[in-house]
Design a protein around this motif. Sequence first.
Motif, PDB file in Angstrom:
ATOM      1  N   SER A  46      33.538  40.295  47.184  1.00 16.81           N
ATOM      2  CA  SER A  46      32.167  40.731  47.427  1.00 16.81           C
ATOM      3  C   SER A  46      31.214  39.901  46.566  1.00 16.81           C
ATOM      4  N   TYR A  47      30.019  39.686  47.092  1.00 16.49           N
ATOM      5  CA  TYR A  47      28.989  38.932  46.380  1.00 16.49           C
ATOM      6  C   TYR A  47      27.650  39.151  47.070  1.00 16.49           C
ATOM      7  N   ASP A  48      26.597  38.833  46.365  1.00 10.03           N
ATOM      8  CA  ASP A  48      25.247  38.841  46.919  1.00 10.03           C
ATOM      9  C   ASP A  48      24.599  37.547  46.443  1.00 10.03           C
ATOM     10  N   LEU A  49      24.946  36.471  47.114  1.00  9.15           N
ATOM     11  CA  LEU A  49      24.545  35.128  46.699  1.00  9.15           C
ATOM     12  C   LEU A  49      23.027  34.953  46.679  1.00  9.15           C
ATOM     13  N   ALA A  50      22.334  35.708  47.518  1.00  9.85           N
ATOM     14  CA  ALA A  50      20.873  35.620  47.530  1.00  9.85           C
ATOM     15  C   ALA A  50      20.290  36.143  46.216  1.00  9.85           C
ATOM     16  N   ALA A  51      20.979  37.085  45.580  1.00  6.98           N
ATOM     17  CA  ALA A  51      20.489  37.664  44.332  1.00  6.98           C
ATOM     18  C   ALA A  51      20.967  36.898  43.102  1.00  6.98           C
ATOM     19  N   ARG A  52      22.264  36.541  43.101  1.00  7.50           N
ATOM     20  CA  ARG A  52      22.834  35.810  41.961  1.00  7.50           C
ATOM     21  C   ARG A  52      24.175  35.216  42.364  1.00  7.50           C
ATOM     22  N   PRO A  53      24.662  34.229  41.623  1.00  7.46           N
ATOM     23  CA  PRO A  53      25.889  33.518  42.031  1.00  7.46           C
ATOM     24  C   PRO A  53      27.194  34.208  41.625  1.00  7.46           C
ATOM     25  N   ALA A  54      27.153  35.450  41.185  1.00  9.67           N
ATOM     26  CA  ALA A  54      28.360  36.149  40.740  1.00  9.67           C
ATOM     27  C   ALA A  54      29.166  36.677  41.925  1.00  9.67           C
ATOM     28  N   PHE A  55      30.478  36.819  41.724  1.00 10.87           N
ATOM     29  CA  PHE A  55      31.351  37.387  42.745  1.00 10.87           C
ATOM     30  C   PHE A  55      32.368  38.301  42.085  1.00 10.87           C
ATOM     31  N   THR A  56      32.968  39.171  42.891  1.00 10.48           N
ATOM     32  CA  THR A  56      34.013  40.080  42.424  1.00 10.48           C
ATOM     33  C   THR A  56      35.103  40.174  43.482  1.00 10.48           C
ATOM     34  N   PHE A  57      36.338  40.010  43.054  1.00  8.03           N
ATOM     35  CA  PHE A  57      37.501  40.285  43.895  1.00  8.03           C
ATOM     36  C   PHE A  57      38.061  41.625  43.441  1.00  8.03           C
ATOM     37  N   ARG A  58      38.470  42.454  44.396  1.00 11.82           N
ATOM     38  CA  ARG A  58      39.095  43.733  44.070  1.00 11.82           C
ATOM     39  C   ARG A  58      40.494  43.761  44.682  1.00 11.82           C
ATOM     40  N   ARG A  75      48.729  38.225  38.689  1.00 11.60           N
ATOM     41  CA  ARG A  75      48.832  37.924  40.130  1.00 11.60           C
ATOM     42  C   ARG A  75      47.449  37.925  40.781  1.00 11.60           C
ATOM     43  N   ALA A  76      46.627  38.879  40.416  1.00  8.73           N
ATOM     44  CA  ALA A  76      45.289  38.973  40.996  1.00  8.73           C
ATOM     45  C   ALA A  76      44.435  37.768  40.613  1.00  8.73           C
ATOM     46  N   GLU A  77      44.483  37.391  39.361  1.00 10.08           N
ATOM     47  CA  GLU A  77      43.709  36.232  38.901  1.00 10.08           C
ATOM     48  C   GLU A  77      44.194  34.954  39.592  1.00 10.08           C
ATOM     49  N   THR A  78      45.484  34.815  39.758  1.00 10.19           N
ATOM     50  CA  THR A  78      46.058  33.658  40.449  1.00 10.19           C
ATOM     51  C   THR A  78      45.631  33.640  41.914  1.00 10.19           C
ATOM     52  N   ALA A  79      45.653  34.792  42.569  1.00 10.06           N
ATOM     53  CA  ALA A  79      45.252  34.880  43.976  1.00 10.06           C
ATOM     54  C   ALA A  79      43.770  34.553  44.151  1.00 10.06           C
ATOM     55  N   ALA A  80      42.920  35.047  43.264  1.00 11.43           N
ATOM     56  CA  ALA A  80      41.487  34.753  43.342  1.00 11.43           C
ATOM     57  C   ALA A  80      41.235  33.260  43.129  1.00 11.43           C
ATOM     58  N   THR A  81      41.898  32.685  42.141  1.00 14.25           N
ATOM     59  CA  THR A  81      41.759  31.252  41.871  1.00 14.25           C
ATOM     60  C   THR A  81      42.203  30.430  43.076  1.00 14.25           C
ATOM     61  N   ALA A  82      43.322  30.810  43.669  1.00 13.49           N
ATOM     62  CA  ALA A  82      43.831  30.082  44.843  1.00 13.49           C
ATOM     63  C   ALA A  82      42.860  30.175  46.009  1.00 13.49           C
ATOM     64  N   TRP A  83      42.321  31.352  46.259  1.00 18.36           N
ATOM     65  CA  TRP A  83      41.381  31.539  47.371  1.00 18.36           C
ATOM     66  C   TRP A  83      40.161  30.637  47.190  1.00 18.36           C
ATOM     67  N   LEU A  84      39.593  30.639  45.996  1.00 17.14           N
ATOM     68  CA  LEU A  84      38.405  29.826  45.720  1.00 17.14           C
ATOM     69  C   LEU A  84      38.726  28.327  45.792  1.00 17.14           C
ATOM     70  N   TYR A  89      35.451  26.011  46.536  1.00 18.67           N
ATOM     71  CA  TYR A  89      34.336  26.643  45.835  1.00 18.67           C
ATOM     72  C   TYR A  89      34.536  26.504  44.329  1.00 18.67           C
ATOM     73  N   GLY A  90      33.554  25.888  43.678  1.00 25.26           N
ATOM     74  CA  GLY A  90      33.607  25.801  42.228  1.00 25.26           C
ATOM     75  C   GLY A  90      33.320  27.160  41.620  1.00 25.26           C
ATOM     76  N   PHE A  91      33.908  27.412  40.462  1.00 23.70           N
ATOM     77  CA  PHE A  91      33.682  28.690  39.793  1.00 23.70           C
ATOM     78  C   PHE A  91      33.859  28.518  38.297  1.00 23.70           C
ATOM     79  N   ARG A  92      33.351  29.496  37.555  1.00 23.25           N
ATOM     80  CA  ARG A  92      33.520  29.496  36.103  1.00 23.25           C
ATOM     81  C   ARG A  92      33.505  30.941  35.608  1.00 23.25           C
ATOM     82  N   ARG A  93      33.818  31.095  34.363  1.00 24.33           N
ATOM     83  CA  ARG A  93      33.862  32.401  33.692  1.00 24.33           C
ATOM     84  C   ARG A  93      34.696  33.434  34.433  1.00 24.33           C
ATOM     85  N   LEU A  94      35.855  33.037  34.906  1.00 24.93           N
ATOM     86  CA  LEU A  94      36.749  33.952  35.609  1.00 24.93           C
ATOM     87  C   LEU A  94      37.401  34.888  34.588  1.00 24.93           C
TER      88      LEU A  94
END
Length: 119
Positions: A46-58, A75-84, A89-94
């Motif tokens: 989930s994310y609201d890119l129009a408001a800010r560049p943050a995202f959350t995987f659940r 496992r969750a962190e690995t799956a999120a990293t793999a998806w991105l 998609y570049g990301f930081r502060r995971l």
Amino acid sequence: MSTRTFRITVRGVFDGLGADQRAELLARAPEHDVLKASFTPEGHLSYDLAARPAFTFRFLDSGEAEEDILEAVERAETAATAWLTERGYGFRRLRAQGEDLSQAPLGKRQRREIARNTP
């Protein structure tokens, strides 16, 4: 031994998105709406890119012992990293955080129901 249910949240910030990537995420925003967020075994983004560049995987996971939450978080962190990464998609502060639902405090309704059913 009973099965424990874990809810894992992986948060981060999109970084260095190109115009095409940003347009793609904005086009798919309705399916990643924060109001539709849920914990699923495959992970829900989930994310609201129009408001800010943050995202959350659940993620929803399970284990037999209390220590299994550490592997579930990994496992969750690995799956999120793999998806991105697969989508470029570049990301930081995971960062990831897990919650063992068997350890979660009971809500007011749950306490009332237990009290009602206890002789």
